[in-house]
Design a protein around this motif. Structure first.
Motif, mmCIF file in Angstrom:
data_model
loop_
_atom_site.group_PDB
_atom_site.id
_atom_site.type_symbol
_atom_site.label_atom_id
_atom_site.label_comp_id
_atom_site.label_asym_id
_atom_site.label_seq_id
_atom_site.Cartn_x
_atom_site.Cartn_y
_atom_site.Cartn_z
ATOM 1 N N LEU A 1 36.426 15.719 2.383
ATOM 2 C CA LEU A 1 37.676 14.686 2.592
ATOM 3 C C LEU A 1 37.662 13.498 1.746
ATOM 4 O O LEU A 1 38.747 12.957 1.269
ATOM 5 C CB LEU A 1 37.723 14.435 4.048
ATOM 6 C CG LEU A 1 38.015 15.627 4.955
ATOM 7 C CD1 LEU A 1 37.960 15.076 6.645
ATOM 8 C CD2 LEU A 1 39.342 16.112 4.709
ATOM 9 N N VAL A 2 36.537 12.975 1.412
ATOM 10 C CA VAL A 2 36.721 11.822 0.604
ATOM 11 C C VAL A 2 37.025 12.209 -0.912
ATOM 12 O O VAL A 2 37.672 11.508 -1.321
ATOM 13 C CB VAL A 2 34.984 10.980 0.709
ATOM 14 C CG1 VAL A 2 34.877 10.260 -0.588
ATOM 15 C CG2 VAL A 2 34.770 10.595 1.941
ATOM 16 N N ALA A 3 36.556 13.270 -1.307
ATOM 17 C CA ALA A 3 36.970 14.082 -2.601
ATOM 18 C C ALA A 3 38.374 14.068 -2.819
ATOM 19 O O ALA A 3 38.825 13.813 -3.909
ATOM 20 C CB ALA A 3 35.960 15.118 -2.813
ATOM 21 N N VAL A 4 39.191 14.673 -1.725
ATOM 22 C CA VAL A 4 40.365 14.836 -1.559
ATOM 23 C C VAL A 4 41.211 13.306 -1.785
ATOM 24 O O VAL A 4 41.993 13.275 -2.557
ATOM 25 C CB VAL A 4 40.801 15.419 -0.301
ATOM 26 C CG1 VAL A 4 42.576 15.606 -0.200
ATOM 27 C CG2 VAL A 4 40.192 16.840 -0.287
ATOM 28 N N GLY A 5 40.821 12.520 -0.936
ATOM 29 C CA GLY A 5 41.165 10.944 -0.932
ATOM 30 C C GLY A 5 40.929 10.477 -2.477
ATOM 31 O O GLY A 5 41.966 10.088 -3.021
ATOM 32 N N TYR A 6 39.916 10.830 -3.000
ATOM 33 C CA TYR A 6 39.729 10.217 -4.515
ATOM 34 C C TYR A 6 40.585 11.001 -5.288
ATOM 35 O O TYR A 6 41.082 10.182 -6.161
ATOM 36 C CB TYR A 6 38.323 10.622 -4.755
ATOM 37 C CG TYR A 6 38.003 9.866 -6.467
ATOM 38 C CD1 TYR A 6 37.573 8.644 -6.461
ATOM 39 C CD2 TYR A 6 37.926 10.912 -7.339
ATOM 40 C CE1 TYR A 6 37.294 8.284 -7.862
ATOM 41 C CE2 TYR A 6 37.680 10.495 -8.690
ATOM 42 C CZ TYR A 6 37.396 8.906 -8.951
ATOM 43 O OH TYR A 6 37.068 8.738 -10.162
ATOM 44 N N ALA A 7 40.822 11.966 -5.322
ATOM 45 C CA ALA A 7 41.787 13.153 -6.017
ATOM 46 C C ALA A 7 43.109 12.611 -5.822
ATOM 47 O O ALA A 7 43.949 12.382 -6.993
ATOM 48 C CB ALA A 7 41.527 14.651 -5.798
ATOM 49 N N LEU A 8 43.495 12.043 -4.705
ATOM 50 C CA LEU A 8 44.938 11.510 -4.551
ATOM 51 C C LEU A 8 45.201 10.346 -5.206
ATOM 52 O O LEU A 8 46.010 10.059 -5.881
ATOM 53 C CB LEU A 8 45.167 11.445 -3.041
ATOM 54 C CG LEU A 8 45.366 12.957 -1.995
ATOM 55 C CD1 LEU A 8 45.381 12.488 -0.756
ATOM 56 C CD2 LEU A 8 46.606 13.609 -2.733
#
Length: 304
Positions: free
Chosen positions: A14-21
């Protein structure tokens, strides 16, 4: 260690998704703030009501609660004088740093650890209730007051009482004590909104990592708060548990819970009150990295 790895995978994804966003700019420059405020004002209060309504409040008066409170108290006593006298941090940053050194990630990492490492989901309940009922309301009240300059009148003192975290805690405890249940028409929407809390906090944390200073974690307050959280709190919790004469299994469980990393909620509060963002964010990052070796050490040293 399967529980630790499961928790890491959930958090990292989930942190990776946030970073990608954040990197893609999908949510715009204010995306992190908007997501954090959504979690603070909607997701977290709904989760508090839902969790506390289903909890056994008698746990609040158990020996495990005293153990958890003892570990928190030791870290706060060691944090506050240094933060105030040595670094002269603003009041808001003192509060955020105190949370960073004592507020455990009892939800998205704590629950998998409790299930796979301890074999008992209720092991995290005392720490979770302590944070929801005492630490979170007290912290947001202090943050409310610290953001006000000059003399604080009666109206200013009453402002924290309208905080959504405090109101949700009171509502959840009232439902638990009275045994009342919300009608389905209210409980189902509440459950959906509660689902925003954990993933929303992790997404906001990931958004904050984009464009951050890579060496921010080396700041003395971050290192000190992280050391208190990762090493001092588990040690203090173990000492208190032994002093109270808890059985080995209970001592081990309390120590493992105290070793959990700083919760993303701390970063959510920092964003909401616009204070100590870097301190909260980097403490979450450092303590999460330290979790696996600390838990391995606890498992080797303590009988269970």
């Amino acid at each position: 260690m399967q529980g630790v790895l499961t928790g890491f995978v959930v958090v990292a994804s989930l942190v990776a998704v946030g970073y990608a966003l954040g990197r893609a700019g999908v949510l715009g420059p204010a995306g992190q703030t908007v997501v954090s405020r959504l979690v603070f004002f909607v997701g977290s209060p709904a989760l508090l009501v839902q969790t506390l309504a289903d909890a056994d409040v008698h746990v609040l008066f158990s020996g495990q609660l005293l153990v958890a409170a003892g570990g928190v108290l030791v870290t706060l006593v060691l944090w506050v004088p240094v933060a105030v006298l040595r670094w002269r941090l603003p009041r808001g940053e003192v509060v955020v740093g105190g949370l960073a050194g004592s507020f455990v990630n009892a939800a998205n990492i704590g629950l998998p650890v409790a299930a796979y490492v301890l074999g008992d989901l209720t092991a995290v309940l005392p720490a979770m209730l302590l944070q929801m009922v005492v630490l979170a309301p007290a912290a947001v009240a202090l943050l409310d007051l610290s953001g006000r300059s000059g003399r604080v009148g009666l109206a200013g003192l009453l402002v924290p009482l309208a905080n959504p975290v405090l109101l949700a805690s009171v509502a959840g405890i009232a439902l638990s004590v009275t045994g009342w249940s919300l009608p389905t028409a209210l409980s189902q929407p509440l459950g959906l909104l509660a689902g925003l809390a954990v993933p929303g906090a992790l997404l906001a944390f990931g958004l904050s990592l984009h464009g951050r200073e890579g060496r921010g974690w080396r700041a003395p307050p971050v290192l000190y708060a992280s050391a208190l959280k990762a090493f001092v709190q588990p040690l203090a919790t173990w000492l208190v548990a032994r002093a109270l004469g808890l059985p080995d299994a209970a001592v081990y469980a309390a120590t493992v819970v105290a070793a959990l990393p700083t919760a993303q909620n701390v970063f959510t509060y920092a964003v909401r009150y616009e204070v100590g963002r870097e301190l909260a964010r980097d403490s979450v990052l450092v303590t999460t990295v330290l979790l696996a070796p600390v838990l391995l050490l606890v498992s080797v040293l303590l009988p269970h």
